[in-house]
Design an enzyme around this catalytic site. Structure first.
Site, short mmCIF file in Angstrom:
data_model
loop_
_atom_site.label_atom_id
_atom_site.label_comp_id
_atom_site.label_asym_id
_atom_site.label_seq_id
_atom_site.Cartn_x
_atom_site.Cartn_y
_atom_site.Cartn_z
N ASP A 14 0.82 -1.21 0.00
CA ASP A 14 0.00 0.00 0.00
C ASP A 14 0.85 1.26 0.00
OD1 ASP A 14 -2.21 1.59 0.05
OD2 ASP A 14 -2.75 1.20 2.12
N HIS A 212 -6.60 4.85 7.92
CA HIS A 212 -5.73 5.91 7.45
C HIS A 212 -5.75 7.07 8.44
CE1 HIS A 212 -5.10 4.87 2.92
NE2 HIS A 212 -5.24 3.78 3.64
N CYS A 243 -4.49 5.48 -1.61
CA CYS A 243 -5.07 4.77 -2.77
C CYS A 243 -4.96 5.64 -4.01
CB CYS A 243 -6.53 4.42 -2.51
SG CYS A 243 -7.32 3.60 -3.91
N ASN A 252 -1.54 6.31 5.49
CA ASN A 252 -1.74 5.13 6.33
C ASN A 252 -1.30 5.45 7.76
OD1 ASN A 252 -2.62 2.67 4.76
ND2 ASN A 252 -0.92 3.33 3.49
#
Length: 310
Positions: A14, A212, A243, A252
């Site tokens: 991610d 997040h 994202c 994050n």
């Protein structure tokens, strides 16, 4: 509140998918090895998406093979579809997760599938997992992404999230996780949503939150999750990630800050914080100029810091 939790490091997937530069494979391996040696027991090492879409993930097969050699590490990969699942299973992942967006607009933007098509894809993957020899079946989880809101649609109905969670379980997955893809969640919403989803699918089928810190509520939302019995939290070293298909969805939870908070509270993570803080050096060297976040790394550990008594 639980006395121990699993922190699942998602930075190599991610985090890196949101960075323009491609981290060298050797640096990824050094990062994963160093975190495993610090006591991180689960790492999402990459995603099996077409390299044309995310060149940062082109070496995921190689990374999985390396990570599998590290003792005590659960190796996780994200998959976008059945083809990705086939590649992940062939690579030997311990766990794979597919994002199932609760916002249908985001789902179409992210994986080009509406909700019925996604549920059919999830069932096909679950059937593929069930067809594998016993002992070779990866744990298959669905991440209910944009569960707390969407940067494209706005609010997402909590009843819709519950309905789609139930449908995903009926398709044959092992469990679902709740993902605050866009950083919209607040603690009251986390409490309400976890209770509602557990009430529909069972308390043992929702164990993971992916949160997040986009608006500074990441750790507050962790506290809400802890109070509801959540035992696994995703986090990214240095706060890397977001994202690429959800505009503005940065941030994050910082792994270092999360570990510090939990250990200070007396909640066992199994992670050596001193060793973990040193892992940042690998990322900083491999991605020069890339911002790394975290209050604990900047301030250092308090004098005499030790894990509080549970």
């Amino acid at each position: 509140m639980t006395s121990s939790v699993t922190i699942s490091e998602v930075g190599p997937r991610d985090g890196l998918q949101s960075v323009d530069a491609v981290m060298p494979t050797a640096a990824k391996k050094a990062w994963i090895k160093a975190e495993a040696e610090a006591g991180v027991s689960e790492i999402e090492v990459g995603s099996f998406v077409p390299p044309s879409l995310l060149p940062q993930m082109a070496d995921t097969g190689d990374i999985v093979a390396y990570a599998k050699t590290l003792p005590g590490l659960d190796v996780v990969a994200l998959i976008p579809n059945l083809k990705g699942a086939e590649r992940a299973i062939a690579a030997g992942v311990d766990k794979m997760s597919i994002p199932f967006s609760m916002s249908e607009t985001h789902s179409i933007k992210n994986v080009r599938k509406d909700h019925p098509a996604m549920l059919a894809e999830i069932k096909a993957i679950a059937d593929l997992v069930a067809a594998q020899p016993e002992g070779q079946r990866p744990h298959f989880e669905v991440g209910l992404s944009t569960a707390f809101g969407c940067t494209i649609e706005g609010p997402v109905s909590e009843d819709q999230v519950a309905r789609l969670a139930e449908a995903a379980m009926a398709a044959g997955v092992a469990e679902v996780g709740l993902s605050d893809t866009t950083g919209y969640a607040n603690p009251a919403q986390v409490t309400r949503m976890v209770r509602q989803i557990k009430g529909v699918i069972g308390s043992d089928k929702l164990n993971t939150l992916h949160l997040h810190n986009t608006r500074g509520l990441g750790l507050a939302n962790v506290m809400a999750g802890l109070a509801e019995g959540i035992t696994t939290f995703d986090a990214s070293l240095g706060g890397l990630g977001g994202c690429p298909f959800a505009p503005g969805a940065s941030g994050n939870i910082v792994t270092e800050d999360l570990v510090f908070m939990l250990e200070a509270m007396g909640i066992e993570t199994g992670i050596n914080l001193d060793k973990l803080l040193k892992v940042r050096e690998i990322i900083a060297e491999a991605l020069p100029g890339e911002p790394l976040y975290g209050f604990t790394p900047d301030a250092g550990l308090p004098l005499g810091f030790a894990k509080a008594a549970a």
